[in-house]
Design an enzyme around this catalytic site. Structure first.
Site, PDB file in Angstrom:
ATOM      1  CG  ASN A   9       5.757   9.053  -1.166  1.00 46.01           C
ATOM      2  OD1 ASN A   9       5.857   8.774  -2.102  1.00 46.01           O
ATOM      3  ND2 ASN A   9       6.836   9.010  -0.179  1.00 46.01           N
ATOM      4  CD1 TRP A  10       0.141   6.576  -4.549  1.00 40.80           C
ATOM      5  CD2 TRP A  10       1.526   5.559  -6.373  1.00 40.80           C
ATOM      6  NE1 TRP A  10      -0.203   6.663  -5.578  1.00 40.80           N
ATOM      7  CE2 TRP A  10      -0.343   6.623  -7.138  1.00 40.80           C
ATOM      8  CE3 TRP A  10       1.379   4.864  -8.000  1.00 40.80           C
ATOM      9  CZ2 TRP A  10      -0.928   6.521  -8.170  1.00 40.80           C
ATOM     10  CZ3 TRP A  10       0.620   4.448  -8.456  1.00 40.80           C
ATOM     11  CH2 TRP A  10      -0.141   5.762  -8.773  1.00 40.80           C
ATOM     12  CE  LYS A  11       6.423   6.112   2.268  1.00 36.21           C
ATOM     13  NZ  LYS A  11       6.949   6.130   3.609  1.00 36.21           N
ATOM     14  CG  HIS A  95      10.450  10.796   1.765  1.00 37.42           C
ATOM     15  ND1 HIS A  95      10.283   9.873   2.917  1.00 37.42           N
ATOM     16  CD2 HIS A  95       9.230  11.019   1.835  1.00 37.42           C
ATOM     17  CE1 HIS A  95       8.756   9.297   3.277  1.00 37.42           C
ATOM     18  NE2 HIS A  95       8.151  10.008   2.620  1.00 37.42           N
ATOM     19  CD  GLU A  97      10.116   5.976   3.450  1.00 36.61           C
ATOM     20  OE1 GLU A  97       9.850   5.970   1.992  1.00 36.61           O
ATOM     21  OE2 GLU A  97       9.462   5.702   4.347  1.00 36.61           O
ATOM     22  CD  GLU A 167       6.188  12.807   5.072  1.00 37.16           C
ATOM     23  OE1 GLU A 167       5.286  12.741   5.055  1.00 37.16           O
ATOM     24  OE2 GLU A 167       7.014  12.520   4.762  1.00 37.16           O
ATOM     25  N   GLY A 173       4.661   5.171   7.829  1.00 35.11           N
ATOM     26  CA  GLY A 173       4.793   4.170   8.030  1.00 35.11           C
ATOM     27  C   GLY A 173       5.265   3.332   9.922  1.00 35.11           C
ATOM     28  CB  SER A 213       0.477   7.032  10.586  1.00 34.86           C
ATOM     29  OG  SER A 213       1.709   5.751  10.284  1.00 34.86           O
ATOM     30  N   GLY A 234       1.503   8.032   2.653  1.00 32.84           N
ATOM     31  CA  GLY A 234       2.065   7.056   2.177  1.00 32.84           C
ATOM     32  C   GLY A 234       1.334   5.552   1.952  1.00 32.84           C
ATOM     33  N   GLY A 235       0.964   5.127   2.943  1.00 33.74           N
ATOM     34  CA  GLY A 235       0.950   3.948   3.266  1.00 33.74           C
ATOM     35  C   GLY A 235      -1.097   4.315   2.336  1.00 33.74           C
TER      36      GLY A 235
HETATM   37  C1  PEP Z   1       5.039   9.417   3.349  1.00 32.23           C
HETATM   38  O1  PEP Z   1       5.281   8.826   2.436  1.00 32.23           O
HETATM   39  O2  PEP Z   1       5.232  10.521   3.606  1.00 32.23           O
HETATM   40  C2  PEP Z   1       4.207   9.274   4.906  1.00 32.23           C
HETATM   41  C3  PEP Z   1       3.587   9.758   5.797  1.00 32.23           C
HETATM   42  O3  PEP Z   1       3.432   7.312   5.330  1.00 32.23           O
HETATM   43  P1  PEP Z   1       2.803   6.731   5.811  1.00 32.23           P
HETATM   44  O4  PEP Z   1       1.677   7.650   5.654  1.00 32.23           O
HETATM   45  O5  PEP Z   1       2.849   5.770   5.496  1.00 32.23           O
HETATM   46  O6  PEP Z   1       3.275   7.360   7.715  1.00 32.23           O
END
Ligand code: PEP
Length: 251
Positions: A9-11, A95, A97, A167, A173, A213, A234-235
Site C-alpha cells: 500500500n503506497w498510500k 484502511h 487512515e 491491522e 507506520g 510495520s 505500507g512503508g
Molecule cells: C498499511 O499501510 O496498511 C501499513 C500496515 O503500513 P506500515 O507497514 O507502514 O505500518
C-alpha cells in the site's frame, strides 16, 4: 491451501515516474515467484502507468479506496467500474487512515465492498483496534464490529472474493509490530467469528493478511503463524528491495 497474498500500500506516495521505476525494479526482483499473490496499490494517478508496467507479469493491481456509487455528482470520488477499467483486480477498503481521517464507518465500508464486488474487484477489507482499545481489553469486540459490519450481507462466494487484513492501528507506520502470537490470536479469532455466519470450510479458505510495520526482518515469523496468510505492507513497500524480500518470506 491458502495462497499467501502480499500487498504493498503506497498510500500518498510516488509520482507516476517514481511508481513506474519502483514497479519496474520490483517486477525484475519477483519474476520467479509463482506461489505468492503479489499486489501493488499505487495512488489513483499512477494506476494506469503501473498497470502498463505489470502487464503479463505476476504482479496484480489494487486501488487504495473506491466510492460506493458508479457515477454521478460526487466530486473527487473514483468508482468501481473506473477502477476495473484502469486494470485493478483488488481494492483496499476501510484502511484505518480512512476511518481515522476521512470518516469511514462500517456502513460505508460495507457499501464500498458491495460496489467493488459488483464489478468483480476483490476487496481487501481492513480491520483493527486502536492502542487504547487493546489496553482496555476491547480488541475482540472492535474486530468483531469491523468484520461483521464490513462483510454484512455477503454470500459465501462474495466473501471468498475478499481478503480481510488485520491491522492493529497502533502498529501502522509506528515501527511497533504485533508479536506473531498477538497476530495469530486475532487471526484465529476472526476465523472463528466467520464460522458463526459461514461454514467452517468458507472460514478456512478465506485469506487473512496481517498489516502493521511489516518489514523484511519480521515478515517470515509473522507469516509462519497458521492463520496469517500474507501481509499488507505500507512503508516497506516503497522500495523494491524490501518489498521483494517480504514477498520472498511468503514463499
Ligand atoms: C498499511 O499501510 O496498511 C501499513 C500496515 O503500513 P506500515 O507497514 O507502514 O505500518
Amino acid at each position: 491451501m491458502r495462497t499467501p497474498i502480499i500487498a504493498g500500500n503506497w498510500k500518498l506516495n510516488k509520482t507516476i515516474s517514481e511508481g513506474v521505476a519502483l514497479t519496474t525494479a520490483l517486477k525484475a526482483s519477483v519474476a520467479d515467484v509463482n506461489d505468492v499473490e503479489i499486489i501493488v496499490a499505487p495512488p489513483f494517478t499512477a494506476l494506469a502507468a503501473v498497470n502498463a508496467v505489470i502487464a503479463g507479469s505476476n504482479i496484480r493491481l489494487s486501488a487504495q479506496d473506491v466510492y460506493s456509487e458508479d457515477s454521478g455528482a460526487f466530486t473527487g470520488e473514483v468508482s468501481a467500474p473506473m477502477l476495473k477499467d484502469v486494470g485493478c483486480e483488488y481494492v483496499i477498503i476501510g484502511h484505518s487512515e480512512r476511518r481515522q481521517y476521512f470518516g469511514e464507518t462500517n456502513d460505508s465500508v460495507n457499501e464500498k465492498v458491495k460496489a467493488a464486488l459488483a464489478y468483480e474487484l476483490k476487496p481487501i477489507i481492513c480491520v483493527g483496534e486502536q492502542l487504547e482499545e487493546r489496553e482496555t481489553g476491547q480488541t475482540e469486540a472492535i474486530i468483531e464490529d469491523h468484520v461483521t459490519g464490513g462483510i454484512a450481507g455477503l454470500s459465501d462466494a462474495e466473501l471468498l472474493s475478499c481478503v480481510i487484513a488485520y491491522e492493529p492501528v497502533w502498529a501502522i507506520g509506528t515501527g511497533k509490530t504485533a508479536t506473531p502470537a498477538q497476530a495469530q490470536e486475532v487471526h484465529s479469532f476472526i476465523r472463528g467469528l466467520l464460522t458463526k455466519t459461514y461454514s467452517a470450510d468458507v472460514a478456512l479458505q478465506l485469506c487473512l493478511q496481517y498489516g502493521g510495520s511489516v518489514k523484511p526482518e519480521n515478515a517470515s515469523e509473522l507469516m509462519a503463524q497458521p492463520d496469517v496468510d500474507g501481509a499488507l505492507v505500507g512503508g516497506a513497500s516503497l522500495e523494491a528491495e524490501s518489498f521483494a524480500k517480504i514477498v520472498a518470506s511468503g514463499q
